[in-house]
Design a protein around this motif. Structure first.
Motif, PDB file in Angstrom:
ATOM      1  N   ALA A 133       9.494-124.197  63.090  1.00 55.15           N
ATOM      2  CA  ALA A 133      10.014-125.475  63.550  1.00 55.15           C
ATOM      3  C   ALA A 133       9.851-125.664  65.060  1.00 55.15           C
ATOM      4  O   ALA A 133       9.476-126.730  65.515  1.00 55.15           O
ATOM      5  N   GLU A 134      10.097-124.609  65.842  1.00 52.63           N
ATOM      6  CA  GLU A 134      10.191-124.813  67.293  1.00 52.63           C
ATOM      7  C   GLU A 134       8.944-125.413  67.902  1.00 52.63           C
ATOM      8  O   GLU A 134       9.023-126.085  68.921  1.00 52.63           O
ATOM      9  N   SER A 135       7.763-125.188  67.287  1.00 54.53           N
ATOM     10  CA  SER A 135       6.544-125.741  67.877  1.00 54.53           C
ATOM     11  C   SER A 135       5.637-126.400  66.838  1.00 54.53           C
ATOM     12  O   SER A 135       4.498-126.721  67.145  1.00 54.53           O
ATOM     13  N   GLY A 136       6.131-126.616  65.630  1.00 56.15           N
ATOM     14  CA  GLY A 136       5.300-127.241  64.598  1.00 56.15           C
ATOM     15  C   GLY A 136       4.105-126.400  64.230  1.00 56.15           C
ATOM     16  O   GLY A 136       3.029-126.901  63.923  1.00 56.15           O
ATOM     17  N   THR A 137       4.309-125.072  64.254  1.00 55.46           N
ATOM     18  CA  THR A 137       3.228-124.116  64.044  1.00 55.46           C
ATOM     19  C   THR A 137       3.176-123.650  62.591  1.00 55.46           C
ATOM     20  O   THR A 137       4.219-123.428  61.969  1.00 55.46           O
ATOM     21  N   LEU A 138       1.960-123.493  62.055  1.00 55.12           N
ATOM     22  CA  LEU A 138       1.779-122.934  60.721  1.00 55.12           C
ATOM     23  C   LEU A 138       1.412-121.464  60.832  1.00 55.12           C
ATOM     24  O   LEU A 138       0.670-121.079  61.740  1.00 55.12           O
ATOM     25  N   ALA A 139       1.904-120.639  59.912  1.00 53.51           N
ATOM     26  CA  ALA A 139       1.494-119.234  59.865  1.00 53.51           C
ATOM     27  C   ALA A 139       0.720-119.016  58.573  1.00 53.51           C
ATOM     28  O   ALA A 139       1.212-119.346  57.487  1.00 53.51           O
ATOM     29  N   LEU A 140      -0.511-118.510  58.691  1.00 53.61           N
ATOM     30  CA  LEU A 140      -1.352-118.289  57.510  1.00 53.61           C
ATOM     31  C   LEU A 140      -1.821-116.837  57.479  1.00 53.61           C
ATOM     32  O   LEU A 140      -2.263-116.294  58.494  1.00 53.61           O
TER      33      LEU A 140
END
Ligand code: SF4
Lengths: 224, 476
Positions: A133-140
C-alpha cells in the motif's frame, strides 16, 4: 594470500579488530537472526479497506491504471475490455499460476499463450504475490507460475492482485516471503514493480515504456 | 569508459564547461527538475527525516561489522549455487570478469548501469578482449555512442541535448530509414528500445551493478526505472553482478529503510519502478533466469577508508542528490570533475580512490554552501570532508601554493557572474551566519591565508547583485 583473505585482513586492520571478538560477532548474528525493523511510514497502515484505497491511489500516482473487480471470475472480462478499448490484439501470455488458470477465460475471445516470453508478446498477464500500500508497489515471484520474462518483455503488463494480499509495507512482504519460502530463503527473482517502465534520460523529459512495459494495468480482486 | 582522469585540471575543465553553450543549456534541467522533485517527495513523507537517521545508522553499523556481514553474505550466495569472487583492485575485477566471459565464449555482453563498471573501466577491457559490450540504460547507451563518460551518477547523459541524441542515433543506426522522424524524445526512446531489444535477446552474458547485497539472504538488489537491468540479468545464460564492498546490507528490513530514502533523494519517486531482488541462479523448474550467477566484490581502496576520516563516505548510496543540489555542479556539469564520480561525493571520493595527486584539486570545487550535506540521505558530512582534504594538503607542506590556489579559486568564481550568483545565493546564508557575530569574517573558507590578517565585511542580507535585480524589477 588470496584476494579474499587480503581484503578481510585489511578491513579488520582498518577497523582495529581481529574478527574473533565475541560482542561484534554476537551483534551481527543477532541482527541477521532478528531482522529488526526500523521506521515504518504510517501511510500504508490501517484496516484492509484503507490499505486497498492507499494502494490504488499510490499505484495511480506511479502511472499504473487500476481496476477493481468483485471476484476472480470477473478478471478475464476486465482484461478483454481493456484490450478492446486500447485497440490491442486479443492475445496474451501467462504462466501456470493456479489462480489465473482457474479463471473463466473461455467466456472471452482471448487467445492465451503459455510459458515464458521470448520478447515477441504484446500482452502479458501475471498474478502478484503481494501489493504494497505505501507506494502502490506490486511484488511478483519468479518460477513457472509467473515467469519473470512476462514482467518485462510484453508492451502491456496486466497484474492481478487479490486484495487480501495487499499489505501495508515492504516489511510485511518480507514476512510473507518468510512464511512461504522459510527464514532467509527467497525466490530466485522477486520483482517489486511500481508503475510502468520509464526513462527521463532525454532532456529530463519523462517518457513511459523505456525497456519494460509501456502500460501497467492492475486488476484488484475483492474476494479471493 | 576508462578515461585518463583529468581531475587535476579541474579549473581548466570548469573554464571550458562554463563556455560550453550546449552544456549550459542541458544543465538547466538538473536545477529545475531534481531539486523540486526531491523536496516534494520528502515533504509528502512525514517520516523522511527519521528514515534518514535510520539509513545512516544502518550503514554505520554495517561498516563497523563489514568483515562479518561479508562472510555471512558470501556463505549464503554459495549455499544457493552462486559464486562470489573477491577483487582487491580494478585489475583483479577485470581479470575475473574477462575470465568468466572467456570460459563461456561470450561475444556480446549487455550491461545495466553500474558506476563500479565505470570505475574499473570495464567496457574498454571487454572491447579490448574482442567482446561487444552494450550499455542498455538509455542514458548510458547515448554516452557510449558518443564515446563519453557519464556526467551524473543517476542521469549519465544529463549533459546531452535532444538534437545531439538524434545525431548520434542517425550515425549509429544505419540500418534504419534515413528519412525517419526523430524530432520528439518519444521517437528517440522508441528507436533505442527497438535496437536494444535485439541486443538483450542475443547477449551471452549480462552484467549489472547492485544497490544492495543482502547478507541475510544472499540477494543482490538493483533499482532501475527502465527495466533494462532486468532484461540484462534474466535473458542471458550468465549474470555477473559487480559491486563494491560497502553495498553489503545486513537484512531485507535494513534494505527497506534504505530504499525508502534512495528514490526520494534521487528522482523524487517514492520507489523506482523496478526494485529487483535476485538470489542465486535459476532453480529447477524455472522457465527463465540465468544458469550461472556470479558476484564480483570490489575493494579498490575501500577497506583502507574504514576506521579513518573518510569512512563516512562509505555510507553513500549513490543517489546523486548532492550533485543535484550543488551550485558548482550546476555550473560546470559532471565532466569537469575529470573522473567517474562528480559533484560533492566525487570531490570527496575521487582523491581517496585515485590519489591526492590526481584528485586533490576537487575538494576545492566547493562553495561550502552546505546544501549537499543538507540533502544527503545518509547524512554524509560532505563539506567537512572536503575541508579535511584541504587540511591534508596543508600537512603535505603545500601551504603557500594552497593559499594561492584557494584565493585563486574564490577569484575564479567571483569573476564568473553566473557561477558566482548561484554559489552566493546558497552561500550567502552560510557566510551570513559565520560573520554574523561580529559583522565581519575572521575566517573565510579557502581564503584563510588572506583572512588570517584581515577581516572581510560580512554580507548583510542579500548579495549586491540580487538586491540590484530586486530593486530594478518593474513595479506592477
Ligand atoms: S553522498 Fe549522499 S547525496 Fe551524494 S550520492 Fe552519496 S548518498 Fe547521495
Amino acid at each position: 594470500m588470496s584476494a579474499r583473505d587480503d581484503i578481510l585482513a585489511n578491513i579488520r586492520a582498518s577497523l582495529g579488530v581481529t574478527g574473533a571478538e565475541a560482542p561484534r560477532r554476537f551483534a551481527a548474528k543477532e541482527r541477521l537472526a532478528q531482522s529488526p525493523e526500523g521506521v515504518i511510514p504510517r501511510r500504508g497502515q490501517g484496516d484492509p479497506a484503507a490499505r486497498v484505497a492507499t494502494f490504488k491511489a499510490e499505484a495511480e500516482r506511479a502511472q499504473a491504471s487500476v481496476a477493481e473487480v468483485a471476484g476472480a471470475a470477473d478478471v478475464p472480462n476486465e482484461i478483454a475490455r481493456y484490450l478492446r478499448e486500447a485497440n490491442l490484439p486479443a492475445t496474451f501470455r501467462m504462466g501456470e499460476d493456479a489462480r489465473l488458470a482457474a479463471m473463466p477465460w473461455s467466456e472471452t475471445a482471448l487467445e492465451i499463450l503459455r510459458g515464458p516470453s521470448d520478447g515477441h508478446d504484446l500482452n502479458g498477464v501475471s498474478a502478484a504475490f503481494a501489493g504494497v500500500a505505501e507506494s502502490g508497489t506490486l511484488a511478483l515471484c519468479s518460477g513457472p507460475d509467473n515467469p519473470t520474462t512476462i514482467n518485462f518483455l510484453p508492451d502491456n503488463h496486466f497484474v492481478v492482485v487479490f486484495e487480501r494480499d495487499i499489505v501495508a509495507d515492504y516489511e510485511s512482504v518480507w514476512r510473507k516471503l518468510r512464511e512461504r519460502y522459510g527464514k532467509g530463503a527467497m525466490p530466485r527473482t522477486l520483482n517489486l514493480i511500481t508503475g510502468p517502465s520509464r526513462s527521463a534520460d532525454i532532456e529530463q523529459t519523462l517518457l513511459l515504456g523505456a525497456h519494460g512495459p509501456r502500460r501497467l494495468h492492475i486488476v484488484m480482486v475483492r474476494d479471493g | 569508459m576508462t578515461h585518463q582522469p583529468t581531475s587535476s585540471h579541474f579549473k581548466e575543465n570548469a573554464h571550458e564547461a562554463l563556455r560550453d553553450a550546449p552544456l549550459q543549456k542541458a544543465l538547466v534541467h538538473v536545477r529545475s527538475n531534481f531539486i523540486q522533485k526531491r523536496a516534494e517527495a520528502a515533504q509528502r513523507l512525514p517520516e523522511f527525516e527519521a528514515l534518514r537517521d535510520s539509513a545512516r545508522d544502518i550503514k554505520n553499523h554495517t561498516l563497523k561489522h563489514l568483515d562479518l556481514y561479508l562472510e555471512a553474505y558470501e556463505a549464503k550466495v554459495r549455499e544457493l549455487g552462486g559464486e562470489v569472487h573477491y577483487a582487491a583492485t580494478a585489475k583483479q575485477g577485470l581479470d575475473i570478469i574477462l575470465d568468466i566471459c572467456r570460459k563461456r565464449g561470450a561475444k556480446t555482453v549487455t550491461k545495466g548501469k553500474s558506476m563500479i563498471a565505470e570505475e574499473i573501466g570495464l567496457n574498454d577491457a571487454l572491447e579490448a578482449a574482442g567482446i561487444e559490450a552494450v550499455e542498455t540504460d538509455l542514458g548510458e547507451y547515448i554516452i557510449q555512442l558518443r564515446g563519453e563518460a557519464p556526467s551524473h551518477i543517476i542521469a549519465p547523459a544529463v549533459h546531452v541535448n535532444k538534437d545531439e541524441v538524434e545525431n548520434e542515433f542517425r550515425r549509429a543506426h544505419l540500418h534504419l530509414p534515413k528519412d525517419r522522424d526523430l524530432s520528439e524524445p518519444a521517437q528517440l526512446l522508441g528507436e533505442a528500445r527497438g535496437v536494444l531489444r535485439d541486443k538483450f535477446l542475443n547477449a551471452d552474458i549480462g552484467i549489472t551493478g547492485a544497490n544492495f547485497l543482502i547478507a541475510e539472504t544472499g540477494t543482490s538488489i538493483i533499482v532501475t526505472n527502465e527495466g533494462n537491468g532486468d532484461l540484462t540479468q534474466i535473458l542471458p545464460k550468465v549474470h555477473i553482478v559487480i559491486a563494491s564492498l560497502e553495498k553489503i546490507t545486513p537484512t531485507l528490513a535494513d534494505a527497506a529503510q534504505l530504499l525508502r530514502v534512495l528514490a526520494r533523494s534521487a528522482t523524487g519517486q517514492d520507489m523506482s519502478v523496478y526494485t529487483t531482488l535476485s538470489t542465486g541462479p535459476r532453480r529447477p523448474g524455472d522457465p527463465d533466469g540465468p544458469e550461472e550467477y556470479h558476484v564480483v566484490l570490489l575493494d579498490n581502496g575501500r577497506s583502507s577508508m574504514l576506521g579513518g576520516e573518510f569512512e563516512d563516505m562509505l555510507r553513500c548510496i549513490r543517489c546523486g542528490a548532492c550533485m543535484n543540489h550543488c551550485p558548482v555542479y550546476h555550473a560546470v556539469g559532471g565532466h569537469a570533475y575529470g573522473w567517474v564520480y562528480p559533484g560533492p561525493m566525487g570531490a570527496v571520493l575521487t582523491p581517496t580512490l585515485i590519489g591526492v595527486k590526481e584528485g586533490g584539486q576537487l575538494p576545492n570545487a566547493s562553495t561550502f554552501c552546505g546544501r549537499c550535506e543538507e540533502v544527503c540521505p545518509v547524512r554524509i558530512p560532505l563539506p567537512g570532508m572536503m575541508r579535511h582534504w584541504r587540511e591534508r594538503e596543508f600537512e603535505r607542506h603545500l601551504s603557500p601554493t594552497t593559499v594561492r590556489a584557494g584565493l585563486a579559486f574564490w577569484a575564479f568564481f567571483a569573476k564568473r557572474p553566473t557561477l558566482y550568483r548561484l554559489a552566493t545565493s546558497f552561500g550567502m546564508r552560510a557566510l551570513h551566519l559565520i560573520g554574523r557575530a561580529k559583522g565581519r569574517f575572521s575566517f573565510l573558507p579557502l581564503a584563510r591565508g588572506w583572512t588570517r590578517y584581515r577581516d572581510l565585511p560580512a554580507p548583510q542580507g542579500a548579495t549586491f547583485q540580487s538586491q540590484w535585480r530586486a530593486k530594478s524589477r518593474p513595479v506592477a
